[in-house]
Motif scaffolding. Structure first.
Motif, PDB file in Angstrom:
ATOM      1  N   MET A   1       0.854  -1.200   0.000  1.00 30.08           N
ATOM      2  CA  MET A   1       0.000   0.000   0.000  1.00 30.08           C
ATOM      3  C   MET A   1       0.881   1.238   0.000  1.00 30.08           C
ATOM      4  O   MET A   1       1.649   1.473   0.916  1.00 30.08           O
ATOM      5  CB  MET A   1      -0.892  -0.001   1.254  1.00 30.08           C
ATOM      6  N   GLU A 160      -3.604  -0.876  11.063  1.00 30.87           N
ATOM      7  CA  GLU A 160      -3.478  -1.160   9.630  1.00 30.87           C
ATOM      8  C   GLU A 160      -4.842  -1.056   8.944  1.00 30.87           C
ATOM      9  O   GLU A 160      -4.962  -0.487   7.856  1.00 30.87           O
ATOM     10  CB  GLU A 160      -2.883  -2.548   9.429  1.00 30.87           C
ATOM     11  N   ARG A 161      -5.865  -1.566   9.601  1.00 30.69           N
ATOM     12  CA  ARG A 161      -7.217  -1.524   9.039  1.00 30.69           C
ATOM     13  C   ARG A 161      -7.700  -0.084   8.883  1.00 30.69           C
ATOM     14  O   ARG A 161      -8.270   0.288   7.836  1.00 30.69           O
ATOM     15  CB  ARG A 161      -8.142  -2.313   9.961  1.00 30.69           C
ATOM     16  N   LYS A 164      -5.749   1.700   6.074  1.00 32.16           N
ATOM     17  CA  LYS A 164      -6.163   1.249   4.738  1.00 32.16           C
ATOM     18  C   LYS A 164      -7.547   1.775   4.376  1.00 32.16           C
ATOM     19  O   LYS A 164      -7.810   2.120   3.223  1.00 32.16           O
ATOM     20  CB  LYS A 164      -6.153  -0.284   4.678  1.00 32.16           C
ATOM     21  N   PRO A 167      -6.947   6.185   4.217  1.00 26.76           N
ATOM     22  CA  PRO A 167      -5.513   6.465   4.042  1.00 26.76           C
ATOM     23  C   PRO A 167      -5.134   7.932   4.017  1.00 26.76           C
ATOM     24  O   PRO A 167      -3.993   8.276   4.327  1.00 26.76           O
ATOM     25  CB  PRO A 167      -5.187   5.793   2.702  1.00 26.76           C
ATOM     26  N   SER A 193       4.121   3.357   4.028  1.00 28.47           N
ATOM     27  CA  SER A 193       2.970   3.851   3.268  1.00 28.47           C
ATOM     28  C   SER A 193       2.689   5.324   3.562  1.00 28.47           C
ATOM     29  O   SER A 193       1.704   5.873   3.077  1.00 28.47           O
ATOM     30  CB  SER A 193       1.733   3.011   3.589  1.00 28.47           C
TER      31      SER A 193
END
Length: 308
Positions: A1, A160-161, A164, A167, A193
């Motif tokens: 990502m 992380e969730r 994502k 973002p 990222s």
């Protein structure tokens, strides 16, 4: 990502700015403005309404009024990250929207900390609803992880969730876990990222920068701003480790006391303004003996707060 974020205008070092109080217990915005200007002059951004600001002893309307007064007083919102997290979604949305409308570079957002043993799904739902209700593409959230206080651990999978799913909105975090292994794991997972990780203490500043984090948001930046900001700017130079050791020594003195009351003791002393000693219950001022001991220890190491 890989995410392309707008370049951050926030400095590498921010202070959860101590809040001066009037005799009636309300924030003294004029004194707060002066303190923020002093921090700014020493290279430090302002994470107003953080833990060391006694934020959870201040109402949402008081915080919003203070933010407006600071910006009307000339403070640069591009260097500000107000704390807007609360236990209710409504209060969080209201304070966050206010900060975004004032063009603050980011907001520092606690998880809802009253209920314990909450699930990742519940925490995700909280942040998601806040983002949707604020409904502004300019919103930049830095999640505030402070499990010693909240008793809530923010898992890597949750971070992380969120990163994502949002973002360009969930852009970073302040980690005050005190657990370097955790901080490093967040940096390794998410910094590639574009996720911006600030350590919660200058004790971890060098390690954070070496690992790929962006800096620190630290209590003692209230009293030792210039030295911390200088290390953040010169961390790759040969004498950086010596500077880190010097920062650690100053922090270790304040860590012997209730941190907020101790730092207010120093500000009151070096600014010659005893009104700075005020804290809000349930916190209490240091005793006269504690104040004398703290100031004596600072004097021994020739500590000063020039320009205050």
């Amino acid at each position: 990502m890989t995410i392309t974020l707008h370049p951050s205008t926030l400095p590498a070092v921010l202070s959860p700015v101590l809040t001066p109080f009037k005799a009636d217990g309300s924030p003294d915005t004029q004194k707060l403005l002066k303190q923020c200007q002093w921090l700014e002059a020493n290279g430090v951004g302002q994470a107003i309404f953080g833990t060391n600001s006694e934020a959870n002893s201040i109402s949402a309307p008081q915080k919003m009024d203070a933010l407006t007064a600071l910006i009307q007083g000339g403070l640069n919102p591009a260097h500000m990250m107000p704390g807007t997290g609360a236990t209710s979604i409504d209060a969080t949305v209201t304070m966050t929207r206010h900060a975004v409308q004032h063009k603050c570079a980011g907001v520092l957002m606690l998880p809802p900390f009253y209920y314990k043993d909450v699930t990742d799904d519940g925490l995700f739902a909280f942040y998601s609803e806040v983002i949707q209700k604020v409904g502004d593409a300019g919103l930049q959230i830095y999640i505030y992880n402070i499990p010693p206080v909240t008793k809530i651990n923010l898992s890597l999978s949750l971070l992380e969730r969120l990163a994502k799913a949002y973002p360009k909105t969930i852009v970073g975090m302040k980690d005050s876990s005190g657990d370097w292994a955790y901080t490093e794991s967040v940096i390794k997972l998410l910094a590639p990222s574009g996720f911006r990780v600030y350590a919660g203490s200058e004790v971890f500043l060098m390690r954070t920068l070496h690992a790929g984090g962006v800096g620190c948001i630290s209590a003692t930046a209230n009293v030792n701003p210039k030295a911390i900001a200088q290390l953040a700017s010169h961390w790759q130079e040969s004498d950086a480790d010596q500077h880190q050791t010097a920062l650690d020594q100053v922090r270790s003195i304040f860590a012997q006391y209730q941190m907020i009351a101790g730092m207010k003791t120093a500000v009151a002393h070096y600014s010659k303004d005893p009104e700075w000693l005020r804290v809000r219950p349930p916190l209490m001022q240091l005793s006269a003996d504690q104040q004398a001991k703290l100031l004596g220890e600072l004097q021994k190491m020739n500590f000063s707060m020039p320009g205050l």
